[in-house]
Design a protein around this motif. Structure first.
Motif, PDB file in Angstrom:
ATOM      1  N   ARG A 275      54.638   0.115 -29.112  1.00  0.00           N
ATOM      2  CA  ARG A 275      53.303   0.042 -28.500  1.00  0.00           C
ATOM      3  C   ARG A 275      52.212   0.043 -29.560  1.00  0.00           C
ATOM      4  O   ARG A 275      51.136  -0.531 -29.361  1.00  0.00           O
ATOM      5  CB  ARG A 275      53.099   1.213 -27.536  1.00  0.00           C
ATOM      6  CG  ARG A 275      54.002   1.153 -26.314  1.00  0.00           C
ATOM      7  CD  ARG A 275      53.785   2.372 -25.442  1.00  0.00           C
ATOM      8  NE  ARG A 275      52.620   2.224 -24.601  1.00  0.00           N
ATOM      9  CZ  ARG A 275      51.976   3.241 -24.030  1.00  0.00           C
ATOM     10  NH1 ARG A 275      52.387   4.477 -24.245  1.00  0.00           N
ATOM     11  NH2 ARG A 275      50.937   3.025 -23.257  1.00  0.00           N
ATOM     12  N   ASP A 276      52.500   0.694 -30.688  1.00  0.00           N
ATOM     13  CA  ASP A 276      51.544   0.676 -31.795  1.00  0.00           C
ATOM     14  C   ASP A 276      51.618  -0.665 -32.527  1.00  0.00           C
ATOM     15  O   ASP A 276      50.584  -1.267 -32.845  1.00  0.00           O
ATOM     16  CB  ASP A 276      51.862   1.825 -32.754  1.00  0.00           C
ATOM     17  CG  ASP A 276      50.919   1.861 -33.943  1.00  0.00           C
ATOM     18  OD1 ASP A 276      49.697   1.971 -33.724  1.00  0.00           O
ATOM     19  OD2 ASP A 276      51.402   1.769 -35.083  1.00  0.00           O
ATOM     20  N   ALA A 277      52.848  -1.146 -32.752  1.00  0.00           N
ATOM     21  CA  ALA A 277      53.027  -2.382 -33.528  1.00  0.00           C
ATOM     22  C   ALA A 277      52.485  -3.606 -32.795  1.00  0.00           C
ATOM     23  O   ALA A 277      51.958  -4.533 -33.429  1.00  0.00           O
ATOM     24  CB  ALA A 277      54.508  -2.574 -33.847  1.00  0.00           C
ATOM     25  N   ILE A 278      52.583  -3.642 -31.476  1.00  0.00           N
ATOM     26  CA  ILE A 278      52.188  -4.829 -30.709  1.00  0.00           C
ATOM     27  C   ILE A 278      50.681  -5.075 -30.788  1.00  0.00           C
ATOM     28  O   ILE A 278      50.208  -6.187 -30.557  1.00  0.00           O
ATOM     29  CB  ILE A 278      52.634  -4.705 -29.224  1.00  0.00           C
ATOM     30  CG1 ILE A 278      52.578  -6.061 -28.502  1.00  0.00           C
ATOM     31  CG2 ILE A 278      51.794  -3.680 -28.477  1.00  0.00           C
ATOM     32  CD1 ILE A 278      53.590  -7.044 -28.995  1.00  0.00           C
ATOM     33  N   ARG A 279      49.910  -4.049 -31.169  1.00  0.00           N
ATOM     34  CA  ARG A 279      48.454  -4.198 -31.241  1.00  0.00           C
ATOM     35  C   ARG A 279      48.023  -5.076 -32.403  1.00  0.00           C
ATOM     36  O   ARG A 279      47.000  -5.753 -32.323  1.00  0.00           O
ATOM     37  CB  ARG A 279      47.793  -2.822 -31.367  1.00  0.00           C
ATOM     38  CG  ARG A 279      47.919  -1.979 -30.114  1.00  0.00           C
ATOM     39  CD  ARG A 279      47.330  -0.599 -30.326  1.00  0.00           C
ATOM     40  NE  ARG A 279      47.574   0.241 -29.156  1.00  0.00           N
ATOM     41  CZ  ARG A 279      47.580   1.558 -29.165  1.00  0.00           C
ATOM     42  NH1 ARG A 279      47.339   2.192 -30.294  1.00  0.00           N
ATOM     43  NH2 ARG A 279      47.804   2.255 -28.078  1.00  0.00           N
ATOM     44  N   HIS A 280      48.804  -5.031 -33.492  1.00  0.00           N
ATOM     45  CA  HIS A 280      48.367  -5.799 -34.664  1.00  0.00           C
ATOM     46  C   HIS A 280      49.377  -6.872 -35.093  1.00  0.00           C
ATOM     47  O   HIS A 280      49.089  -7.650 -35.996  1.00  0.00           O
ATOM     48  CB  HIS A 280      48.115  -4.856 -35.850  1.00  0.00           C
ATOM     49  CG  HIS A 280      49.313  -4.023 -36.216  1.00  0.00           C
ATOM     50  ND1 HIS A 280      49.425  -2.700 -35.874  1.00  0.00           N
ATOM     51  CD2 HIS A 280      50.457  -4.344 -36.874  1.00  0.00           C
ATOM     52  CE1 HIS A 280      50.586  -2.232 -36.317  1.00  0.00           C
ATOM     53  NE2 HIS A 280      51.232  -3.212 -36.922  1.00  0.00           N
ATOM     54  N   VAL A 354      54.272  -4.155 -21.962  1.00  0.00           N
ATOM     55  CA  VAL A 354      54.865  -2.823 -22.062  1.00  0.00           C
ATOM     56  C   VAL A 354      53.882  -1.751 -21.607  1.00  0.00           C
ATOM     57  O   VAL A 354      54.261  -0.665 -21.181  1.00  0.00           O
ATOM     58  CB  VAL A 354      55.344  -2.548 -23.512  1.00  0.00           C
ATOM     59  CG1 VAL A 354      54.151  -2.341 -24.447  1.00  0.00           C
ATOM     60  CG2 VAL A 354      56.269  -1.338 -23.554  1.00  0.00           C
ATOM     61  N   ASN A 355      52.593  -2.076 -21.679  1.00  0.00           N
ATOM     62  CA  ASN A 355      51.560  -1.136 -21.241  1.00  0.00           C
ATOM     63  C   ASN A 355      51.191  -1.340 -19.775  1.00  0.00           C
ATOM     64  O   ASN A 355      50.223  -0.754 -19.288  1.00  0.00           O
ATOM     65  CB  ASN A 355      50.305  -1.278 -22.111  1.00  0.00           C
ATOM     66  CG  ASN A 355      50.577  -0.874 -23.550  1.00  0.00           C
ATOM     67  OD1 ASN A 355      51.197   0.148 -23.806  1.00  0.00           O
ATOM     68  ND2 ASN A 355      50.120  -1.697 -24.502  1.00  0.00           N
ATOM     69  N   GLY A 356      51.949  -2.183 -19.082  1.00  0.00           N
ATOM     70  CA  GLY A 356      51.656  -2.461 -17.684  1.00  0.00           C
ATOM     71  C   GLY A 356      51.817  -1.229 -16.809  1.00  0.00           C
ATOM     72  O   GLY A 356      52.597  -0.321 -17.096  1.00  0.00           O
ATOM     73  N   GLY A 357      51.065  -1.213 -15.715  1.00  0.00           N
ATOM     74  CA  GLY A 357      51.127  -0.077 -14.793  1.00  0.00           C
ATOM     75  C   GLY A 357      50.488   1.168 -15.364  1.00  0.00           C
ATOM     76  O   GLY A 357      50.873   2.288 -15.016  1.00  0.00           O
ATOM     77  N   SER A 358      49.497   0.982 -16.258  1.00  0.00           N
ATOM     78  CA  SER A 358      48.822   2.142 -16.838  1.00  0.00           C
ATOM     79  C   SER A 358      48.097   2.914 -15.750  1.00  0.00           C
ATOM     80  O   SER A 358      47.443   2.323 -14.878  1.00  0.00           O
ATOM     81  CB  SER A 358      47.827   1.705 -17.915  1.00  0.00           C
ATOM     82  OG  SER A 358      48.510   1.176 -19.023  1.00  0.00           O
TER      83      SER A 358
END
Length: 717
Positions: A275-280, A354-358
């Protein structure tokens, strides 16, 4: 590494590799997600087809020390005395208003005999004998159905027939199957029911913790997906393995618990990093590569540590203990395999979804936790008070372990309404305290009279039956010796030792109490080498992973400290009875005998799991910066939340087993839960970071010769 970064002598050079083996493997899984999912689907369908029969097909016995004197006696009894061994089924028939020779009682005994008739698993049927298996008042008799199969088959035989036997009760006559085979039948059922209940309760609790930890329903569901895959695969694998060699049903119980706990542990670490890596990252595949190159390495090393720790238990010559270790190892293997293949593939497909359904109230968390960064800064400023405080608590909790007593479980571990316990207590009331735990003596026929005389004169023996000749005409006789104490009494060991010492050299002593005591002795004998092997291998794995001797030694020692503290708490609860009424059990005055060997391996494996997560993250930041403060603070900031969430899941999973009625699952749940709680809070989040602060560059120092010997492992991407 920037040009102004200082590099001390002996500090490993910082890797500039853009991607290691695991990174490339993760990218490959993400790039071929459909193929990976297809293969896993086939594997799960194939193994899942066998999984539903796991509890009915696995072995129910195996609690013995292979090669011991008591096992020799059982084998001789089965071969020469119609199966009248410790594995034989004893059926207690009792009536308050009729004697054993009354027509109604004789009719019931005939019906009991008919139940066993035609079943090849049973040998000779021995009717109640005066002076041996009929109570002095004549109201209770014990019919013996000899064992003509392995101990595992005899437990299954009781599973099949105990309902039919207890159904013969009525009209003022009580019928109860008892003996070791019946004991394991009833206990395994109670244990299985308790484990299933605990698992069902732990899943929603786990999901709730996952949602709170991630703030996203999709991310929270991934660890459960991984765990479910590992659980189904390991269950099917155990059923197939059972076709080759008997696997204890307890193996699945432990596998269920560890698959849930470790599966979530590993997935948490990987998913949070992704989740951290997907941001950059430039693409989901690149994010997966970065994730597996960093978090993936820690997970692999952690899994290897768990497998290595549990492999030491295979030294114990007890089938049940060995196969319990095999069950957990199989579960860890499948969870690890899913973590390295299935999870990267799913993450590659999901990408930013992966952040869906927050959840609306959940703040999107950054991988670097500001709260844990602040905690790291506080520890950096004041390491001594925190280090000394946590050490004092751990040492205080460890001190009671010096008075820990162990023994094999008593009849008290079986529910009070179980037929085997009702029969056991009835025999004890009618025939004497030691009657349910008769010792069997087999001697050469020429030494029969001398053996009987010596046994009768032994202190602690209430009665000895006359020598009985072998049914097959071989040159052996069997005697039954009734102890003066309950089979689980602490004096039983001394009585057995004295009896074996007093008898002629050709006589062997066995029976269910002797088998328990021989197994306990084997467990005691193997504990020191197992502990030594686990500590040495744990240190070597940390040394290979971290390339730094000092922090590898410290990581191993503090893991040992949390293990000792957990056993100290276990002594206070299960031996001394503190909190027994609150937890709903009656203390036996000791810890179950297999606990130290098995729980030590399990606790140490879990403790090293967290050690690898924390120190791998710290080393990653040290490799990038060369600054021990950055390693210490950022190591906590990036792994603290994951360690806390993983620990919360493990504690929740383990403590749900504390709700079980049978004592062994309760012991297991509380001891492992306390161990994780102490380890995560006092060691991983306080003591070990404080030690990193106090040792500074020395924590990561490595001599040049050692760096040449060890493989080059880097945690920076």
């Amino acid at each position: 590494m920037s040009s102004n970064t200082k590099v001390r002598d002996g500090v490993p050079p910082i890797s500039h590799a853009s991607g290691g083996v695991l990174g490339r493997m993760g990218a490959s899984m993400a790039g071929n997600a459909k193929w990976v999912l297809g293969v896993w689907l086939i594997v799960l369908i194939a193994l899942g087809a066998a999984a539903p029969s796991v509890f009915s097909s696995l072995a129910g016995a195996g609690w013995q020390a292979n090669g011991s004197e008591s096992v020799q006696v059982r084998e001789l009894a089965q071969a020469h005395f119609g199966g009248n061994s410790s594995a034989a089924v004893q059926v207690v028939v009792h009536s308050d208003d009729r004697t054993i020779d009354s027509p109604d009682m004789q009719r019931t005994l005939t019906e009991v005999t008919d139940v066993f008739a035609g079943d090849p698993r049973f040998g000779a049927i021995i009717a109640p004998q005066p002076g041996m298996s009929i109570s002095p008042d004549g109201h209770t008799g014990i019919l013996i159905a000899g064992a003509n199969a392995s101990t595992d088959e005899m437990v299954k035989a009781v599973d099949d027939l105990k309902g039919e036997l207890t159904a013969l009760s009525g009209n003022g006559i009580e019928v109860y199957p008892t003996g070791a085979s019946a004991l394991w039948s009833d206990f395994n059922k109670a244990n299985h029911d308790a484990m299933i209940q605990a698992e069902l309760f732990s899943w929603p609790v786990t999901l709730a913790i996952m949602v709170l930890a991630f703030g996203s329903l999709v991310a929270a569901g991934l660890p459960l997906l991984l765990t479910l895959a590992g659980l189904v695969a390991s269950a099917g694998g155990l059923v197939l393995l059972n076709q080759i060699t008997p696997i204890s049903v307890w193996a699945m119980n432990f596998a269920m618990m560890f698959a849930l706990a470790l599966g979530i542990d590993y997935a948490l670490f990987i998913v949070s990093r992704f989740r951290d890596a997907i941001r950059h990252a430039s693409s989901p595949r690149a994010a997966v590569a970065e994730t597996m190159d960093t978090a993936g390495k820690a997970v692999v090393l952690s899994g290897i540590t768990v497998l290595v720790s549990l492999s030491a238990v295979l030294l114990v010559p007890a089938p049940a203990v060995r196969t319990m270790a095999i069950g957990i190892m199989l579960a860890v293997f499948f969870v690890l395999l899913a973590s390295m293949t299935l999870l990267p593939a799913v993450l590659g497909m999901l990408g930013t979804k992966v952040n869906g359904g927050s959840l609306p109230y959940a703040k999107r968390q950054e991988h670097r936790s500001p709260k844990f960064a602040a905690w790291g800064e506080l520890l950096h400023k004041h390491p001594w008070p925190f280090a000394i405080g946590s050490l004092l608590v751990l040492i205080a909790l460890s001190i009671p372990v010096l008075g820990l007593k162990v023994a094999m479980p008593s009849i008290a571990v079986v529910p009070s309404d179980a037929p085997v316990r009702q029969g056991y207590e009835l025999v004890q009331a009618q025939m004497g305290e030691g009657a349910p735990g008769m010792l069997q003596i087999i001697a050469p026929a020429a030494e029969g009279a001398e053996t009987a005389k010596a046994a009768a004169a032994t202190e602690g023996i209430a009665m000895v039956t006359p020598p009985q000749s072998a049914l097959d005409g071989s040159d052996f006789v069997m005697l039954q010796a009734m102890p003066t104490v309950d089979p689980s009494d602490a004096q039983m060991g001394a009585i057995l030792d004295t009896l074996r010492a007093d008898l002629p050299s050709g006589a062997l002593v066995g029976g269910a109490p002797a088998e328990n005591l021989d197994l306990q002795q084997a467990l005691n004998d193997y504990l020191p080498p197992i502990v030594g092997i686990i500590l040495v291998l744990g240190f070597l794995l940390l040394l290979v992973a971290l390339q730094a001797p000092l922090i590898a030694i410290l990581g191993t020692v503090v893991s040992l400290l949390s293990t000792a503290a957990a056993f100290g708490v276990a002594k206070l609860i299960f031996q001394d009875g503190h909190g027994a009424s609150l937890l709903g059990f009656t203390p036996q005055g000791f810890l179950d005998g297999w606990g130290p060997v098995f729980f030590f391996a399990m606790i140490f494996a879990i403790a090293m799991d967290y050690t690898v997560f924390l120190l791998a993250t710290a080393k990653e930041h040290y490799e990038r910066s060369g600054d021990p403060k950055v390693a210490h603070v950022d190591g906590l900031a990036h792994s603290g939340r994951v360690i806390l969430a993983a620990a919360a899941v493990m504690v929740a999973v383990f403590f749900t087993f504390a709700l079980a009625d049978p004592l062994p699952p309760k012991e297991m749940g509380i001891i492992l839960g306390v161990a994780v709680l102490l380890d995560a809070v006092l060691i991983r989040l306080i003591l070990l970071p404080a030690l990193l602060r106090l040792t500074g560059h020395a924590a990561w120092w490595s001599p040049a010769w050692l760096r040449k010997v060890l493989p080059n492992i880097s945690f920076s991407h």
